[in-house]
Design a protein around this motif. Structure first.
Motif, PDB file in Angstrom:
ATOM      1  N   ASN A 277     -29.688 -21.849  16.234  1.00  0.00           N
ATOM      2  CA  ASN A 277     -28.990 -22.903  16.970  1.00  0.00           C
ATOM      3  C   ASN A 277     -29.872 -24.126  17.188  1.00  0.00           C
ATOM      4  O   ASN A 277     -29.375 -25.257  17.199  1.00  0.00           O
ATOM      5  CB  ASN A 277     -28.480 -22.369  18.311  1.00  0.00           C
ATOM      6  CG  ASN A 277     -27.122 -21.686  18.184  1.00  0.00           C
ATOM      7  OD1 ASN A 277     -26.296 -22.089  17.371  1.00  0.00           O
ATOM      8  ND2 ASN A 277     -26.904 -20.649  18.959  1.00  0.00           N
ATOM      9  N   LEU A 278     -31.177 -23.916  17.372  1.00  0.00           N
ATOM     10  CA  LEU A 278     -32.085 -25.061  17.499  1.00  0.00           C
ATOM     11  C   LEU A 278     -32.052 -25.902  16.232  1.00  0.00           C
ATOM     12  O   LEU A 278     -32.080 -27.134  16.284  1.00  0.00           O
ATOM     13  CB  LEU A 278     -33.509 -24.584  17.776  1.00  0.00           C
ATOM     14  CG  LEU A 278     -33.838 -24.151  19.208  1.00  0.00           C
ATOM     15  CD1 LEU A 278     -35.260 -23.612  19.287  1.00  0.00           C
ATOM     16  CD2 LEU A 278     -33.654 -25.309  20.184  1.00  0.00           C
TER      17      LEU A 278
ATOM     18  N   SER B 201     -30.209 -30.985  13.728  1.00  0.00           N
ATOM     19  CA  SER B 201     -29.457 -31.670  12.682  1.00  0.00           C
ATOM     20  C   SER B 201     -28.308 -32.468  13.272  1.00  0.00           C
ATOM     21  O   SER B 201     -28.053 -33.615  12.873  1.00  0.00           O
ATOM     22  CB  SER B 201     -28.935 -30.649  11.665  1.00  0.00           C
ATOM     23  OG  SER B 201     -28.353 -31.290  10.558  1.00  0.00           O
ATOM     24  N   PHE B 202     -27.609 -31.881  14.248  1.00  0.00           N
ATOM     25  CA  PHE B 202     -26.500 -32.577  14.900  1.00  0.00           C
ATOM     26  C   PHE B 202     -26.991 -33.858  15.578  1.00  0.00           C
ATOM     27  O   PHE B 202     -26.394 -34.932  15.405  1.00  0.00           O
ATOM     28  CB  PHE B 202     -25.840 -31.656  15.930  1.00  0.00           C
ATOM     29  CG  PHE B 202     -24.812 -32.346  16.794  1.00  0.00           C
ATOM     30  CD1 PHE B 202     -23.538 -32.591  16.317  1.00  0.00           C
ATOM     31  CD2 PHE B 202     -25.133 -32.743  18.089  1.00  0.00           C
ATOM     32  CE1 PHE B 202     -22.590 -33.245  17.116  1.00  0.00           C
ATOM     33  CE2 PHE B 202     -24.199 -33.391  18.888  1.00  0.00           C
ATOM     34  CZ  PHE B 202     -22.925 -33.635  18.395  1.00  0.00           C
TER      35      PHE B 202
ATOM     36  N   THR C  86     -20.438 -30.074  23.281  1.00  0.00           N
ATOM     37  CA  THR C  86     -21.675 -30.715  22.830  1.00  0.00           C
ATOM     38  C   THR C  86     -22.662 -30.890  23.982  1.00  0.00           C
ATOM     39  O   THR C  86     -23.880 -30.900  23.759  1.00  0.00           O
ATOM     40  CB  THR C  86     -21.393 -32.077  22.173  1.00  0.00           C
ATOM     41  OG1 THR C  86     -20.699 -32.925  23.094  1.00  0.00           O
ATOM     42  CG2 THR C  86     -20.558 -31.911  20.917  1.00  0.00           C
ATOM     43  N   ALA C  87     -22.159 -31.014  25.201  1.00  0.00           N
ATOM     44  CA  ALA C  87     -23.050 -31.152  26.356  1.00  0.00           C
ATOM     45  C   ALA C  87     -23.876 -29.897  26.585  1.00  0.00           C
ATOM     46  O   ALA C  87     -24.933 -29.945  27.237  1.00  0.00           O
ATOM     47  CB  ALA C  87     -22.227 -31.467  27.599  1.00  0.00           C
ATOM     48  N   GLU C  88     -23.433 -28.772  26.031  1.00  0.00           N
ATOM     49  CA  GLU C  88     -24.140 -27.500  26.216  1.00  0.00           C
ATOM     50  C   GLU C  88     -25.160 -27.222  25.115  1.00  0.00           C
ATOM     51  O   GLU C  88     -25.945 -26.277  25.229  1.00  0.00           O
ATOM     52  CB  GLU C  88     -23.131 -26.342  26.255  1.00  0.00           C
ATOM     53  CG  GLU C  88     -22.134 -26.435  27.405  1.00  0.00           C
ATOM     54  CD  GLU C  88     -21.090 -25.331  27.350  1.00  0.00           C
ATOM     55  OE1 GLU C  88     -21.124 -24.544  26.368  1.00  0.00           O
ATOM     56  OE2 GLU C  88     -20.265 -25.248  28.265  1.00  0.00           O
ATOM     57  N   PHE C  89     -25.171 -28.035  24.074  1.00  0.00           N
ATOM     58  CA  PHE C  89     -26.040 -27.751  22.930  1.00  0.00           C
ATOM     59  C   PHE C  89     -27.515 -27.662  23.329  1.00  0.00           C
ATOM     60  O   PHE C  89     -28.269 -26.856  22.781  1.00  0.00           O
ATOM     61  CB  PHE C  89     -25.875 -28.803  21.840  1.00  0.00           C
ATOM     62  CG  PHE C  89     -24.557 -28.740  21.101  1.00  0.00           C
ATOM     63  CD1 PHE C  89     -23.680 -27.689  21.304  1.00  0.00           C
ATOM     64  CD2 PHE C  89     -24.196 -29.737  20.208  1.00  0.00           C
ATOM     65  CE1 PHE C  89     -22.461 -27.632  20.630  1.00  0.00           C
ATOM     66  CE2 PHE C  89     -22.989 -29.680  19.520  1.00  0.00           C
ATOM     67  CZ  PHE C  89     -22.119 -28.632  19.740  1.00  0.00           C
TER      68      PHE C  89
ATOM     69  N   GLN D 281     -33.673 -37.036  21.451  1.00  0.00           N
ATOM     70  CA  GLN D 281     -33.319 -35.621  21.554  1.00  0.00           C
ATOM     71  C   GLN D 281     -33.698 -34.880  20.266  1.00  0.00           C
ATOM     72  O   GLN D 281     -34.222 -33.761  20.310  1.00  0.00           O
ATOM     73  CB  GLN D 281     -31.818 -35.478  21.815  1.00  0.00           C
ATOM     74  CG  GLN D 281     -31.283 -34.066  21.850  1.00  0.00           C
ATOM     75  CD  GLN D 281     -31.742 -33.274  23.061  1.00  0.00           C
ATOM     76  OE1 GLN D 281     -32.393 -33.813  23.945  1.00  0.00           O
ATOM     77  NE2 GLN D 281     -31.394 -32.011  23.109  1.00  0.00           N
ATOM     78  N   ALA D 282     -33.446 -35.500  19.117  1.00  0.00           N
ATOM     79  CA  ALA D 282     -33.775 -34.873  17.837  1.00  0.00           C
ATOM     80  C   ALA D 282     -35.278 -34.654  17.699  1.00  0.00           C
ATOM     81  O   ALA D 282     -35.722 -33.597  17.235  1.00  0.00           O
ATOM     82  CB  ALA D 282     -33.248 -35.722  16.677  1.00  0.00           C
TER      83      ALA D 282
END
Length: 265
Positions: free
Chosen positions: A193-194, A199-200, A182-185, A223-224
């Motif tokens: 992926n964006l 959404s995540f 998750t740190a790499e998202f 972040q969202a």
């Protein structure tokens, strides 16, 4: 359908139309346009098989993918749309359709690879459907699947968070298990992926808020909002800004400044 018209069909343009409807979350439109894609590819396939049986020259049509891809894509997007609309029975029908497309003739090596790719997606989306529809007992199996298939961790964790919010689950330990991934998202760049990253982060903010971890929730909602503006999705931005306002009392001066700069920009 006349051969001249079949040659003029541009299936890749229809795919782009479906992708745009998905980004706009117009799920009825996704279903409608995916059905059109299916009808077009079906006509093409039947015409080619008819010509093969008659030993006639096959139509020469420029496609970006093997023909089976368009079958799979039309099934995949209808299944996704029905899942979003909470019509789980119909979603399962279409997942089952793209789980096995080996019945098509003349697939070739490229076509067989596409069949395998959609079979894998059907497995991943089958888990997602079961979990979202309330079969929470599949969580452990789904987690094991994600550990074996790192490329599915981002969309998978988002699905798990949605189910967690709906059914009151506790996934703190599971999130710790995938902390490295998750740190790499935030490093992802492509549109798909964006969308998943946005959404995540939004659902993780809601999860932290439910648990009373307001500062963690604020970090994720900032972040969202950033991701929503980065992708140019106004509906996402509006949704996450509303959540930001509900958490504003826990925002730092820097976080407020970041959000204000995004809005003015």
């Amino acid at each position: 359908m006349r051969p001249s018209f079949l040659k003029s069909l541009n299936l890749d343009v229809i795919v782009e139309m479906i992708e745009m409807a998905c980004r706009l979350e117009k799920w009825d439109k996704v279903v409608e346009t995916s059905e059109i894609l299916y009808e077009c590819v079906q006509y093409l396939y039947q015409e080619q098989q008819y010509r093969k049986a008659k030993s006639s020259p096959l139509l020469r049509i420029g496609l970006g993918h093997p023909l089976v891809y368009y079958y799979g894509f039309s099934y995949l997007t209808r299944g996704m749309a029905y899942l979003k609309m909470e019509n789980y029975e119909e979603a399962r029908v279409y997942i089952d359709k793209y789980a096995e497309m080996g019945w098509l003739e003349d697939l070739g090596e490229d076509g067989l690879e596409v069949v395998e790719e959609f079979r894998f997606l059907a497995q991943a989306n089958g888990y997602a459907l079961e979990l979202i529809s309330g079969q929470v007992e599949v969580l452990n199996s789904y987690t094991a699947f994600l550990r074996e298939n790192p490329e599915e961790v981002l969309p998978g964790l988002d699905v798990i968070l949605q189910a967690t919010l709906r059914y009151g689950l506790d996934v703190d330990e599971l999130l710790k298990m995938f902390a490295e991934q998750t740190a790499e998202f935030s490093t992802y760049e492509d549109d798909e992926n964006l969308e998943h990253c946005y959404s995540f982060s939004h659902h993780l903010a809601l999860y932290h808020k439910r648990a009373g971890r307001m500062m963690d929730a604020m970090e994720q909602i900032v972040q969202a909002v950033k991701l929503a503006y980065r992708s140019g999705n106004d509906s996402h931005a509006t949704r996450s800004l509303a959540l930001f306002e509900s958490l504003r009392d826990w925002a730092t001066v820097e976080q407020v400044s970041e959000i204000q700069a995004l809005i003015k920009g």
